[in-house]
Enzyme design. Structure first.
Site: not given
Ligand code: PLP
Length: 347
Positions: A79, A73, A75-77
């Site tokens: 990533c 996503g 706002h991926s954690n």
């Protein structure tokens, strides 16, 4: 391959603290609550993905990769943690993120996106989540054509290798239980791509803990149970762990998905506020806040016995509080928020 001989790169500050939640337990009047602080793994503001990455990047280094490619996503954690880990190992990183339109570049840089930019990650934004894997392969081909060595990580690291991280976490927790003289009847946590829960289930079975793992689902999925069961079985096979998985070993509670992945609701904000006020601990709006809202509701509906010890696994993600500041404020003031589905969601 045995767990102990899997290549592993130390990335997390371990063991993460295991703490009592005396004020919250008392306020709720149910079982005795504890928290395992995997929000304090240290890497990129901490979170559950660090444990998966210790094994996944161990594998990448063994394969002499120099460029990590992954996606999730906007706002991926996942990533953020992957990009941090890659940088710490001197590698390049390219993120294929889902957004509202191709090439989406928000006016405001905040939360995880801000961190992705600061880390200098290559960023590709796609609108169709189902195309993410294909785009990652395209990116890998292009990287290879430039004479570099890509390593692609799909499904937010929920692969048999990534699962090893939470098998190990169970062992770590058992050691802490022994030191602190406590035993857990349940472990409750947010479940998304399923790797965390698969590792916890495999560990809980393999070490015969008697601890029931309850995954609180954060997004609608008809296949979540099957995905997790398959991951447990595949990982057990890979690590030579004898296992007979029973039907009720995989418990996914999907009553708290609400409006869907990343959609904020009043019970989630109330849970975040409550834990901050009673214990001085911050939860996140997408995962741990939703899982805590679920845990509180289960307690209020008498799901647990008063003599149970329940461990809540804090999986991190707290930097997402900031891009959610507007709806958080609205809910705290008893107003309807101007948005509940995030503007950075895919169409
Ligand atoms: C990814 C994530 C989860 C879910 O973990 P999975 O292994 O994907 O199920 C839970 N909490 C946070 C904060 C996460 O970033």
């Amino acid at each position: 391959m045995r767990l102990a001989t899997l290549p592993r790169i130390p990335l997390a500050n371990l063991p993460t603290p295991l703490e009592d939640l005396p004020r919250l337990s008392q306020e709720l009047g149910g079982p005795r609550l504890f928290i395992k602080r995997d929000d304090e793994t240290g890497l990129g503001f901490g979170g559950n993905k660090t444990r998966k990455l210790e094994y996944l990047l161990g594998d990448a280094v063994r394969q002499q990769a120099d460029t990590i490619i992954t996606g999730a996503g906007f706002h991926s954690n996942w990533c953020t943690q992957t990009a941090c880990a890659a940088r710490r190992l001197g590698m390049d990183v390219i993120l294929v993120k889902q957004g509202p339109r191709d090439g989406y570049d928000p006016e405001d840089y905040d939360g995880n996106h801000l961190l992705h930019v600061l880390l200098g990650a290559g960023i590709r934004v796609v609108t169709t989540p189902s195309r993410g894997d294909a785009v990652m392969q395209e990116v890998a081909d292009a990287v290879r054509a430039r004479g570099r060595r890509p390593y692609v990580i799909t499904s937010a690291g929920s692969t048999p290798v990534g699962v090893a991280g939470y098998v190990h976490a169970v062992l770590e927790t058992l050691t802490q239980c022994h030191q602190q003289g406590v035993q857990f009847d349940y472990l409750v946590h947010a479940t998304g791509s399923g790797g965390t829960q698969a590792g916890l289930i495999l560990g809980a079975k393999a070490f015969n803990t008697g601890m029931k793992i309850l995954g609180v689902s954060v997004s609608p999925s008809a296949t979540q149970r099957d995905t997790i069961a398959r991951l447990v079985t595949d990982a057990a096979q890979r690590f030579d762990i004898p296992l007979s998985l029973q039907q009720d070993d995989v418990t996914v509670i999907d009553d708290y998905v609400g409006g869907g992945y990343g959609v904020l609701s009043k019970p989630v904000v109330t849970a975040i506020h409550r834990v901050a006020k009673t214990e001085g601990i911050f939860l996140d709006p997408v995962y741990s806040g939703k899982a805590m809202a679920g845990l509180i509701d289960l307690i209020e509906h008498g799901y647990f016995r008063k003599k149970d010890n329940v461990l809540f696994l804090h999986t991190g993600g707290t930097v997402a509080l900031f891009p959610y500041k507007d709806p958080i404020k609205a809910f705290l003031q008893g107003r309807s928020p101007s948005w509940s589905t995030p503007p950075w969601s895919p169409p």
